[in-house]
Design a protein around this motif. Structure first.
Motif, PDB file in Angstrom:
ATOM      1  N   THR A 192       0.831  -1.204   0.000  1.00 50.90           N
ATOM      2  CA  THR A 192       0.000   0.000   0.000  1.00 50.90           C
ATOM      3  C   THR A 192       0.867   1.256   0.000  1.00 50.90           C
ATOM      4  O   THR A 192       0.615   2.207  -0.750  1.00 50.90           O
ATOM      5  N   LYS A 193       1.888   1.264   0.856  1.00 54.69           N
ATOM      6  CA  LYS A 193       2.795   2.417   0.890  1.00 54.69           C
ATOM      7  C   LYS A 193       3.429   2.640  -0.472  1.00 54.69           C
ATOM      8  O   LYS A 193       3.502   3.779  -0.963  1.00 54.69           O
ATOM      9  N   SER A 194       3.894   1.572  -1.101  1.00 55.80           N
ATOM     10  CA  SER A 194       4.544   1.682  -2.405  1.00 55.80           C
ATOM     11  C   SER A 194       3.603   2.277  -3.448  1.00 55.80           C
ATOM     12  O   SER A 194       3.983   3.174  -4.220  1.00 55.80           O
ATOM     13  N   ILE A 195       2.368   1.822  -3.468  1.00 56.43           N
ATOM     14  CA  ILE A 195       1.392   2.323  -4.443  1.00 56.43           C
ATOM     15  C   ILE A 195       1.145   3.815  -4.240  1.00 56.43           C
ATOM     16  O   ILE A 195       1.157   4.603  -5.202  1.00 56.43           O
ATOM     17  N   LEU A 196       0.927   4.222  -2.989  1.00 56.89           N
ATOM     18  CA  LEU A 196       0.617   5.625  -2.716  1.00 56.89           C
ATOM     19  C   LEU A 196       1.818   6.540  -2.936  1.00 56.89           C
ATOM     20  O   LEU A 196       1.672   7.681  -3.389  1.00 56.89           O
ATOM     21  N   HIS A 197       3.008   6.037  -2.625  1.00 56.06           N
ATOM     22  CA  HIS A 197       4.197   6.886  -2.759  1.00 56.06           C
ATOM     23  C   HIS A 197       4.678   6.991  -4.204  1.00 56.06           C
ATOM     24  O   HIS A 197       5.160   8.051  -4.613  1.00 56.06           O
ATOM     25  N   LYS A 198       4.555   5.924  -4.964  1.00 57.09           N
ATOM     26  CA  LYS A 198       5.047   5.964  -6.345  1.00 57.09           C
ATOM     27  C   LYS A 198       4.331   7.022  -7.173  1.00 57.09           C
ATOM     28  O   LYS A 198       4.942   7.689  -8.009  1.00 57.09           O
ATOM     29  N   GLN A 199       3.042   7.198  -6.947  1.00 54.99           N
ATOM     30  CA  GLN A 199       2.298   8.177  -7.734  1.00 54.99           C
ATOM     31  C   GLN A 199       2.653   9.614  -7.354  1.00 54.99           C
ATOM     32  O   GLN A 199       2.386  10.549  -8.103  1.00 54.99           O
ATOM     33  N   LYS A 200       3.288   9.799  -6.171  1.00 53.24           N
ATOM     34  CA  LYS A 200       3.645  11.135  -5.694  1.00 53.24           C
ATOM     35  C   LYS A 200       5.137  11.438  -5.837  1.00 53.24           C
ATOM     36  O   LYS A 200       5.572  12.563  -5.570  1.00 53.24           O
ATOM     37  N   LEU A 201       5.920  10.441  -6.262  1.00 51.38           N
ATOM     38  CA  LEU A 201       7.369  10.599  -6.280  1.00 51.38           C
ATOM     39  C   LEU A 201       7.820  11.725  -7.196  1.00 51.38           C
ATOM     40  O   LEU A 201       8.715  12.503  -6.844  1.00 51.38           O
ATOM     41  N   SER A 202       7.212  11.837  -8.359  1.00 56.08           N
ATOM     42  CA  SER A 202       7.615  12.892  -9.295  1.00 56.08           C
ATOM     43  C   SER A 202       7.320  14.272  -8.714  1.00 56.08           C
ATOM     44  O   SER A 202       8.089  15.223  -8.915  1.00 56.08           O
ATOM     45  N   GLU A 203       6.225  14.388  -7.963  1.00 53.90           N
ATOM     46  CA  GLU A 203       5.895  15.670  -7.336  1.00 53.90           C
ATOM     47  C   GLU A 203       6.917  16.027  -6.264  1.00 53.90           C
ATOM     48  O   GLU A 203       7.380  17.174  -6.176  1.00 53.90           O
ATOM     49  N   LEU A 204       7.281  15.046  -5.442  1.00 55.77           N
ATOM     50  CA  LEU A 204       8.289  15.297  -4.421  1.00 55.77           C
ATOM     51  C   LEU A 204       9.612  15.695  -5.058  1.00 55.77           C
ATOM     52  O   LEU A 204      10.272  16.642  -4.603  1.00 55.77           O
ATOM     53  N   THR A 205      10.011  14.997  -6.105  1.00 55.19           N
ATOM     54  CA  THR A 205      11.270  15.320  -6.792  1.00 55.19           C
ATOM     55  C   THR A 205      11.251  16.750  -7.312  1.00 55.19           C
ATOM     56  O   THR A 205      12.225  17.496  -7.170  1.00 55.19           O
ATOM     57  N   SER A 206      10.128  17.153  -7.902  1.00 53.41           N
ATOM     58  CA  SER A 206       9.988  18.516  -8.416  1.00 53.41           C
ATOM     59  C   SER A 206      10.065  19.540  -7.287  1.00 53.41           C
ATOM     60  O   SER A 206      10.735  20.576  -7.418  1.00 53.41           O
ATOM     61  N   ILE A 207       9.391  19.260  -6.171  1.00 53.97           N
ATOM     62  CA  ILE A 207       9.407  20.196  -5.046  1.00 53.97           C
ATOM     63  C   ILE A 207      10.807  20.328  -4.464  1.00 53.97           C
ATOM     64  O   ILE A 207      11.247  21.428  -4.102  1.00 53.97           O
ATOM     65  N   LEU A 208      11.547  19.230  -4.375  1.00 54.87           N
ATOM     66  CA  LEU A 208      12.926  19.305  -3.878  1.00 54.87           C
ATOM     67  C   LEU A 208      13.785  20.192  -4.770  1.00 54.87           C
ATOM     68  O   LEU A 208      14.615  20.966  -4.277  1.00 54.87           O
ATOM     69  N   GLU A 209      13.596  20.097  -6.075  1.00 52.98           N
ATOM     70  CA  GLU A 209      14.330  20.954  -7.007  1.00 52.98           C
ATOM     71  C   GLU A 209      13.953  22.414  -6.813  1.00 52.98           C
ATOM     72  O   GLU A 209      14.810  23.307  -6.807  1.00 52.98           O
TER      73      GLU A 209
END
Length: 260
Positions: A210-227
Motif C-alpha cells: 500500500t505504501k509503495s502504491i501511494l508513494h510511487k504516484q507522488k514521487l515525481s511531485e516530491l522530486t519537483s518540489i525538492l528541485e
C-alpha cells in the motif's frame, strides 16, 4: 557502515537510526547530511529491514540545519552540496520499502521537522516542541517540507503554518494532523517498541505494498518540489532578510526584516 554523526542498529527486521550530535542539539552539518543520505540509500536496498525508527541522541530529536554551518558556508558550491545531500536523503527516506517511525522528544525544528514529517508515523512526547521555523531566518522549508506539510494538512493550511513558523505543542500538532501519537514525557521509547511489535506481527508485506502504491504516484511531485526548494533556497540565501535572521539568531535578539 561506520558513521561519526549518526548511529544505526539493525536487529529482528528493525533498524534504528539515531542522530548523534547531542552537544549541538543534533543539528545537521555537512557530514551529518551526507551520512544520512548514505545511510538511507543503504537501507533502501536492504530487504531484511521492514521497520525504521528515527530518533535523536540526548534530550532532543533535532534542531534542524546547523546555523554555524550556514554562517561559514558562503561558497555557492558548499550550499549546492548541502541541497544535494538533503535531496538524496529525502528521496531515499520516501522510497524506503519499510514502515518509518519518527520518535520525537525534546524538539524537532526546521530540517529535523521536515524529516520527521517524511516518516509514515510520528510519535511525539507531550513536552516536545515542533516547528517548521525556516521563516525566522528568512528561508523557506527544505527537506521536502512543502511537500510533507501539504500532504498532511492541505495546501492552504500548509502555507499558513510555514509563513507563521510558530513553535507548536504536540497537542496542537495532533489536532492539525501533523503527528499521529502524543505520549507522556519519557514514554516514547516504550510506546514505539510496542508499536513496532504490533506492526511486525501484522501482514506487513501488504502494508508495504500500500505504501509503495501511494508513494510511487507522488514521487515525481516530491522530486519537483525538492528541485524548487533548492532553487528557492539559493535565492533566499542571498537576501538581506536571511542575513538579518541569522545575525538576530546568533545575537539572541528580535529580527528586523525589511523585505529585501
Amino acid at each position: 557502515m561506520a558513521y561519526e554523526t549518526i548511529k544505526v542498529e539493525m536487529a529482528d527486521r528493525r533498524a534504528t537510526l539515531t542522530f548523534n550530535r547531542p552537544n549541538v542539539a543534533n543539528a545537521m552539518d555537512f557530514q551529518m547530511m551526507k551520512e544520512l543520505a548514505d545511510c538511507l540509500e543503504f537501507l533502501k536496498d536492504n530487504p531484511e529491514v521492514q521497520i525504521l525508527v528515527i530518533k535523536g541522541e540526548g534530550n532532543i530529536f533535532s534542531a534542524g540545519g546547523d546555523i554555524k554551518m550556514m554562517m561559514t558556508s558562503g561558497d555557492p558550491k558548499d550550499f549546492g552540496n548541502i541541497m544535494e545531500y538533503i535531496s538524496r536523503m529525502v528521496l531515499a527516506l520516501y522510497q524506503l520499502p519499510m514502515i518509518t517511525i519518527a520518535q520525537i522528544h525534546g524538539a524537532a525544528a526546521g530540517l529535523g521537522f521536515s524529516l520527521a514529517l517524511g516518516c509514515d508515523i510520528i510519535v511525539a512526547e507531550e513536552k516536545s516542541k515542533l516547528a517548521m521555523n525556516f521563516i525566522g531566518i528568512g528561508l523557506i522549508p527544505d527537506g521536502g517540507g512543502h511537500f510533507f506539510m501539504k500532504e498532511r494538512v492541505g495546501t492552504s493550511k500548509a502555507k499558513q503554518l510555514i509563513w507563521a513558523g510558530n513553535v507548536m505543542s504536540p497537542e496542537e500538532a495532533l489536532d492539525l494532523g501533523l503527528i499521529d501519537h502524543k505520549v507522556g514525557e519519557g514514554e516514547s521509547e516504550s510506546f514505539v517498541d510496542q508499536l513496532v511489535g504490533k506492526i511486525l506481527s501484522s501482514p506487513i508485506l501488504a502494508m508495504l505494498e500500500t505504501k509503495s502504491i501511494l508513494h510511487k504516484q507522488k514521487l515525481s511531485e516530491l522530486t519537483s518540489i525538492l528541485e524548487l526548494e533548492s532553487e528557492g533556497q539559493v535565492r533566499m540565501r542571498k537576501t538581506e532578510d536571511h542575513l538579518e535572521g541569522i545575525k538576530a539568531f546568533i545575537e539572541k535578539r528580535t529580527q528586523q526584516f525589511k523585505g529585501k
